[in-house]
Design an enzyme around this catalytic site. Structure first.
Site, PDB file in Angstrom:
ATOM      1  N   ASN A   1     -31.703 -20.179  -6.564  1.00 26.83           N
ATOM      2  CA  ASN A   1     -31.720 -19.074  -7.589  1.00 26.83           C
ATOM      3  C   ASN A   1     -31.950 -19.595  -8.855  1.00 26.83           C
ATOM      4  O   ASN A   1     -31.174 -20.184  -9.569  1.00 26.83           O
ATOM      5  CB  ASN A   1     -30.563 -18.378  -7.313  1.00 26.83           C
ATOM      6  CG  ASN A   1     -30.547 -17.269  -8.159  1.00 26.83           C
ATOM      7  OD1 ASN A   1     -31.357 -16.910  -9.137  1.00 26.83           O
ATOM      8  ND2 ASN A   1     -29.188 -16.644  -8.181  1.00 26.83           N
TER       9      ASN A   1
ATOM     10  N   ARG B   1     -34.749 -17.024  -4.094  1.00 26.37           N
ATOM     11  CA  ARG B   1     -34.571 -15.747  -4.726  1.00 26.37           C
ATOM     12  C   ARG B   1     -35.629 -15.399  -5.539  1.00 26.37           C
ATOM     13  O   ARG B   1     -35.814 -16.085  -6.646  1.00 26.37           O
ATOM     14  CB  ARG B   1     -33.043 -15.697  -5.447  1.00 26.37           C
ATOM     15  CG  ARG B   1     -32.861 -14.188  -6.140  1.00 26.37           C
ATOM     16  CD  ARG B   1     -32.027 -14.302  -7.122  1.00 26.37           C
ATOM     17  NE  ARG B   1     -31.626 -13.004  -7.838  1.00 26.37           N
ATOM     18  CZ  ARG B   1     -31.070 -12.640  -8.804  1.00 26.37           C
ATOM     19  NH1 ARG B   1     -30.554 -13.812  -9.666  1.00 26.37           N
ATOM     20  NH2 ARG B   1     -31.019 -11.505  -9.185  1.00 26.37           N
TER      21      ARG B   1
ATOM     22  N   HIS C   1     -30.633  -6.239  -7.304  1.00 23.85           N
ATOM     23  CA  HIS C   1     -29.536  -6.522  -6.724  1.00 23.85           C
ATOM     24  C   HIS C   1     -29.471  -6.230  -5.226  1.00 23.85           C
ATOM     25  O   HIS C   1     -28.390  -5.894  -4.629  1.00 23.85           O
ATOM     26  CB  HIS C   1     -28.410  -5.943  -7.287  1.00 23.85           C
ATOM     27  CG  HIS C   1     -28.166  -6.516  -8.567  1.00 23.85           C
ATOM     28  ND1 HIS C   1     -27.690  -5.359  -9.711  1.00 23.85           N
ATOM     29  CD2 HIS C   1     -27.919  -7.739  -9.213  1.00 23.85           C
ATOM     30  CE1 HIS C   1     -27.331  -6.364 -10.878  1.00 23.85           C
ATOM     31  NE2 HIS C   1     -27.656  -7.520 -10.412  1.00 23.85           N
TER      32      HIS C   1
ATOM     33  N   ARG D   1     -26.686  -5.735 -21.584  1.00 21.17           N
ATOM     34  CA  ARG D   1     -27.806  -4.804 -21.396  1.00 21.17           C
ATOM     35  C   ARG D   1     -27.281  -3.631 -21.525  1.00 21.17           C
ATOM     36  O   ARG D   1     -26.165  -3.143 -21.037  1.00 21.17           O
ATOM     37  CB  ARG D   1     -28.563  -4.956 -20.109  1.00 21.17           C
ATOM     38  CG  ARG D   1     -29.515  -6.065 -19.950  1.00 21.17           C
ATOM     39  CD  ARG D   1     -30.181  -6.086 -18.697  1.00 21.17           C
ATOM     40  NE  ARG D   1     -29.977  -7.495 -18.026  1.00 21.17           N
ATOM     41  CZ  ARG D   1     -29.821  -7.690 -16.713  1.00 21.17           C
ATOM     42  NH1 ARG D   1     -29.886  -6.919 -15.839  1.00 21.17           N
ATOM     43  NH2 ARG D   1     -29.924  -9.247 -16.323  1.00 21.17           N
TER      44      ARG D   1
ATOM     45  N   GLU E   1     -24.687 -13.654  -2.383  1.00 22.06           N
ATOM     46  CA  GLU E   1     -25.954 -13.694  -2.483  1.00 22.06           C
ATOM     47  C   GLU E   1     -26.745 -14.549  -1.667  1.00 22.06           C
ATOM     48  O   GLU E   1     -27.838 -14.446  -1.034  1.00 22.06           O
ATOM     49  CB  GLU E   1     -26.472 -13.200  -3.887  1.00 22.06           C
ATOM     50  CG  GLU E   1     -26.350 -11.808  -4.035  1.00 22.06           C
ATOM     51  CD  GLU E   1     -26.397 -11.401  -5.733  1.00 22.06           C
ATOM     52  OE1 GLU E   1     -25.563 -12.052  -6.296  1.00 22.06           O
ATOM     53  OE2 GLU E   1     -27.337 -10.867  -6.244  1.00 22.06           O
TER      54      GLU E   1
END
Ligand code: ADP
Length: 497
Positions: A7, A77, A166, A227, A375
């Site tokens: 990732n 990923r 996600h 964000r 993940e």
């Protein structure tokens, strides 16, 4: 299967070799602050200072160590799969080019993902590399949830639509929740709240993502670490006019300086913010209140989108650990049939080995769950699944052919039609071994009209069977079912001449 999962973030690399089934880790690597003097790599217990390293250099140096553990595949990923990729895909040069073309859609993420892919393919050229996309799970969003209300030509020209992110986490925790509830995900409506530094909510209706809070980019939706999430787009115009902000400055404002960090003024870490709020810091209190209010609003909205909800799941750093955030988001939802058990909420602890904790009261119709996301495990499982499917597809080569209309007969029917003792006369061998077209041809007569000179195929069979096309059905005036070969019970009869 042992899978190496990589990732690559904009300034970090997380990699691990893990078991695709159990999630057990065999080796791990973490590189942070790439491109700076403070860049460090941690592999196992060792820490290395690697100033100014980029993704390629870091992977070239540390991947060989991970490779010694013997992974059979690499799962990468990839944040944005655009319109091209709605499922995991094995990476070759063409896929690499397609990923490069998608970079403008995710300028912060995809170039880093691609740098990781290139370095890893060079380093480990002999094992398959699979791209697993954050957007893929949301490829099932209905059009009404994809479109922005902008002129369609403009949207089409620039791919302006909602993709969602996600996905590996939302699908993973929804599946774990269904397992915990002893039900199939395909029978449940689940709202999954992934609350980490990036945060999004997803409505998983009977196993499919039908709505999610991130849009074309990961800026839309919830209040995140840095964000902004949803803001009135008019604000951007206002800021350009009044503050003279450039495109790049707006980008930094929305992605790096907003969210919890912008509201609290003390950074993005929820632990610090909760601590200061408890001491009376008003900005931190506001940061928590705005985030929780937004999340609640989405939960209510997604229950409405799905026409009901069976389970609400909290996951990722904040979702798994913040008792207060879960209390604010899921308390007072009894009108929905969701009753939070405050004590269970306070005591909930999840981990990879114990991934689900229930925080709803026993009489709650809607189940409230805390689920540990993983993940890397999700990516490893998708990688192994794709390769397993490919292996099965390679072993099972199924030849497919199209035949013209034809007739199979029993020996009894052959003798009824052509006379006692008659046997079929081979005319031409067919591609199926042992099968042949015969000299004998017949007229098929249906209630409406007839078809002449239809070839009989040999050898004789235990049952008579006529195979015709849909248009033949209309011509003959019969309704022939689609069946397995040999299954002729209750099919309409015809006359053969
Ligand atoms: P990402 O993987 O998106 O970088 P994580 O899922 O690790 O993010 O979540 C990070 C967030 O989780 C941070 O805001 C952190 O403060 C928060 N977090 C972690 N532990 C706790 C805790 N015990 N209480 C409150 N927030 C926590």
């Amino acid at each position: 299967m042992k899978v190496l999962v990589i990732n690559c973030g904009s300034s970090s690399v997380k990699a691990a070799v893990l078991d695709s089934e159990t999630g057990e880790r065999y080796a791990e690597l973490r590189v942070e602050r790439l491109g700076t003097r403070e860049c460090v790599a941690r592999d196992g217990t060792e820490q290395h200072s690697i100033p100014e390293y980029d993704h390629g250099r870091a992977l070239a140096e540390f991947l060989p160590k991970l490779a010694k553990v013997g992974p059979l595949a690499v799962g990468h990923r990839v944040v944005h799969g655009g319109e091209c990729f709605s499922t995991p895909v094995q990476i070759d040069d063409l896929v690499e080019d397609q990923l490069e073309a998608l970079s403008p859609l995710a300028p912060l993420h995809n170039p880093a993902n691609l740098a990781g892919i290139r370095a890893a393919r060079q380093c480990l050229p002999d094992i398959p590399h699979i791209a697993v996309f954050d957007t893929a799970f949301h490829s099932t969003l209905p059009r009404r949830a994809q479109y922005y209300a902008l002129p369609q030509e403009l949207s089409d020209k620039h791919g302006l639509r909602r993709y969602g992110f996600h996905g590996t986490s939302h699908s993973w925790v929804a599946e774990r929740a269904a397992q915990f509830l002893g039900d199939e995900l395909a029978r449940l409506r689940v709202i999954t709240c992934h609350l980490g530094n990036g945060a999004s909510v997803c409505a998983v209706e009977y196993g499919r993502s039908v709505e999610t809070s991130m849009g074309m980019t990961p800026v839309e939706g919830l209040v995140m670490g840095t964000r902004s999430g949803d803001i009135d787009p008019g604000i951007l115009i206002e800021l350009m006019r009044k503050e003279g902000l450039s495109v790049d400055e707006l980008d930094v404002l929305l992605n790096k300086n907003s969210g919890l960090a912008g509201l609290s003024g003390v950074g993005r870490d929820m632990r610090d913010i909760e601590e200061r709020a408890a001491q009376g810091d008003d900005k931190c209190r506001m940061a928590i209140a705005v985030s929780a209010h937004r999340l609640r609003k989405y939960i209510g909205a997604y229950a409405a989108v799905m026409g009901g909800v069976d389970a609400i799941v909290f996951t990722a750093g904040i979702g798994e650990n913040s008792v207060a955030m879960r209390h604010r988001a899921a308390g007072r939802l009894s009108f929905l049939g969701a009753h939070l058990d405050e004590e269970a909420n306070r005591n909930a602890k999840v981990s990879r080995s114990n991934p689900v904790a229930e925080i709803s009261a026993p009489h709650s119709r809607v189940r409230l769950l805390v689920v540990a996301t993983d993940e890397a495990h999700s990516i490893a499982a998708s990688t192994a699944e794709l390769l397993g499917r490919d292996a099965i597809a390679k072993e099972l080569i199924i030849p497919v052919a199209i035949s013209g209309r034809h007739i199979h007969l029993t020996q009894e029917a052959v003798e009824t039609l052509f006379g006692p003792g008659h046997t079929l006369t081979p005319y031409k061998a067919l591609s199926q071994p042992g099968q042949f077209a015969c000299e004998e041809r017949l007229t098929i007569v249906g209630p409406r009209s007839q078809i002449e000179k239809v070839r009989v195929l040999g050898p004789v069979r235990p049952k008579c069977q006529i195979e015709i096309s849909r248009t033949d059905e209309f011509k003959l005036g019969i309704d022939a079912p689609v069946r397995n070969s040999g299954d002729v019970d209750n099919s309409p009869g015809v006359t053969l001449i």
